[in-house]
Design a protein around this motif. Structure first.
Motif: not given
Length: 585
Positions: A204, A206-208, A210
């Motif tokens: 959670q 990461t930018a989106s 993963r």
């Protein structure tokens, strides 16, 4: 106030202490905690009982001991029964040295976890350092707060348990949500995952987000990206295999003295010590320190000093390549180096009983597995073992479980466990010690552990009272050294522990000189900590090995390398970064 806000409770009839402590805690922590001040101990017990009924989280309980409050220690002892997971501290006043023996004895018997001196003025950072350390340990044990990683899996699944434990021990904030729970269902729905392969990891941070479905350790390491493999042409002065106390100490001292250092760890920093909930006999930590925090601080210290790390990757082999060694890593890479320090430690021995092995992750656990303790709330559990790790596991589990039974094969604990731990175990009301007892079987219900079968050592059949109901069994027995990746030329004893120094024969042609104290039968390969024969199973001695071996690295590299700019220990030369560049070419 939000009912999920943790409580910090103070109970003392001493008006001065009540005023000072109440003001200090509210001013510093009032935004994140609810500070409750009770005028006497009876009031404090009544409030704690109410908080238990209302299911309010209690993070910290403070009592006092001194001329104006002689009941604080007994209050703290009884407070354990209301909120066993809360951290308990006894507050004393500076100069009241007559009270010290009584306070220290009470702490050794488990009345409280730590002692602190009442603030003598504003901004008393020593006081607040003790408070924040206690709160940090409490939050780590609760596993609550920020979720960098969300883990969704089956309750009782061994792989899910291993991931949860490994991530927690590596200080990666992880939130576990059983499949079928509201949060798990909502997360999977939002990601468009239908019938995914469990367990599922959602990164959670990461930018989106993963998503990883049933990932391998290597896939997790690459996805999180904390550390990356080194350039293929880099040659390290030393590769340290294992990031337990001894390996981390080597990394700190070696990197601080300019050695290019690589540490490879296949599981989690801290080794077995990293699973200890509270280490009370490590020098310099009078209030004790959790194994996870001690390991993390050592890792961060080595990292900031320039050591390289490879996590969640295992070392699979060691080869000689001319004047260098090649260390084969599970990700397919090869790290070249001049010396190797083996600090892989040892695994707990498996009991080898099929009906228990079938329940691993579903009530049966090897090691302390701190992350599992909250799930044992209100249950009866057993711990098998007679060493310090077993004692620390019992005390941690006793904060959650209704009853903890320690099963010891020998006739007494005194030969294998520190006296301070024995005293605390004997003083903890929900702990039972059964000596001359061994595990011989188990009974399950719906696929989960329901009871363990025990008997005297040497028997295969339980006695009339040989079945103990247990929802959890934590096994901490014996030691199996992690040495299978080493070539046969590295000599071992009959149990597989590495021979060092004068313990091995030098007439086999591998060493043309007397080996150094921590050197194995292969020149430039050293062994430290629990993996070597004759080691003392204590954190401080493991750290001592790690510090000592660095002086031997100096000696070896001076004899076997080109003219070196490495200083002798204590010698000042050019800046550390310049020294590292010279030996990393």
């Amino acid at each position: 106030m939000d009912p999920s806000t943790p409580i910090m409770l103070i109970a003392t009839p001493d008006p001065v202490s009540a005023h000072v402590l109440g003001d200090e805690l509210r001013r510093r922590y009032g935004a994140d905690y609810e500070v409750v001040l009770c005028a006497d101990h009876a009031h404090g017990r009544a409030v704690l009982e109410g908080l238990r009924r209302w299911n309010r989280p209690v993070a910290l309980i403070l009592g006092c001991y001194g001329p104006d409050d002689r009941g604080g220690l007994e209050f703290l002892r009884r407070a354990y029964g209301y909120h066993p997971a809360a951290k308990r501290g006894v507050v004393v006043t500076w100069g009241d040295f007559e009270s010290a023996p009584t306070v220290f004895k009470a702490i050794s018997q488990g009345y409280a976890e730590f002692v602190i001196i009442r603030p003598q003025g504003v901004r008393d950072e020593e006081f607040h350092g003790a408070i924040t350390d206690a709160l940090d340990d409490w939050h780590l044990a609760q596993g609550s707060g920020f979720e960098a990683v969300r883990l969704i899996g089956e309750m009782g699944d061994e792989r899910t348990h291993a991931l949860r434990d490994s991530l927690s021990r590596n200080h990666i904030p992880v939130g576990f949500h059983p499949v079928g729970s509201e949060t798990a269902a909502g997360t999977l729905e939002s990601l468009g995952l239908h019938n995914p392969e469990l367990p599922v990891l959602v990164l959670q941070f990461t930018a989106s987000p993963r998503v990883l479905e049933n990932p391998s350790d290597l896939e997790i390491a690459e996805a999180i990206g904390v550390t990356q493999p080194p350039p293929v042409d880099k040659i390290f002065d030393v590769v340290v295999v294992g990031a337990g106390p001894s390996g981390l100490a080597t990394a700190v001292y070696a990197s601080s003295e300019g050695f290019s250092t690589m540490v490879v760890e296949g599981d989690a920093v801290g080794g077995q010590a990293g699973t200890s909930s509270l280490i009370r006999n490590y020098p310099g930590f009078s209030r004790g320190v959790s194994g996870a925090h001690l390991a993390y601080r050592s890792f961060h210290q080595a990292w900031t000093l320039g050591a390289d790390f490879l996590f969640l990757r295992k070392v699979e082999g060691l080869n000689v390549a001319g004047d260098l060694y090649e260390v084969s890593i599970s990700d397919g890479s090869v790290v070249r180096c001049r010396t190797v320090v083996v600090a892989t430690g040892a695994d707990y021995r498996r009991v080898g009983i099929p009906e228990l092995e079938d329940l691993v992750g579903r009530g049966v656990f090897y090691g302390a597995t701190v992350s599992e303790a909250p799930s044992m709330a209100g249950k009866q559990v057993c711990v098998v073992g007679g060493g310090n790790s077993a004692g620390q596991a019992v005390l941690h589990l006793a904060k959650y479980a209704r009853k903890v039974i320690l099963l010891v094969r020998g006739p007494t604990l005194s030969a294998s466990m520190s006296d301070y731990l024995i005293s605390q175990l004997e003083a903890t009301r929900n702990v039972v010690i059964r000596c001359s007892t061994t595990i011989i079987g188990a009974r399950h219900q719906d696929g989960f552990l329901a009871a363990v079968k025990v008997g005297p050592p040497g028997t295969a059949l339980p006695t009339t009272d040989g079945e103990i109901e247990a929802s959890g069994l934590f096994v901490l027995i014996g030691s199996v050294p992690r040495t299978s990746w080493l070539p046969p030329s590295v000599k071992r004893d009959g149990a597989g522990f590495l021979l060092t120094g004068a313990n091995h024969d030098t007439n086999d042609g591998q060493l043309s000189r007397q080996p150094m104290a921590l050197e194995t039968s292969l020149p430039g390969i050293f062994a430290i900590g629990d993996v070597r024969r004759g080691s003392i199973k204590r954190v401080a001695t493991a750290v001592g090995d790690g510090a000592t071996v660095v002086s031997m690295l100096h000696t070896y590299l001076a004899e076997h390398s080109k003219p070196s700019t490495h200083p002798s220990p204590g010698e000042e030369t050019e800046p550390v970064d310049q020294r590292r560049d010279v030996h990393s070419r």
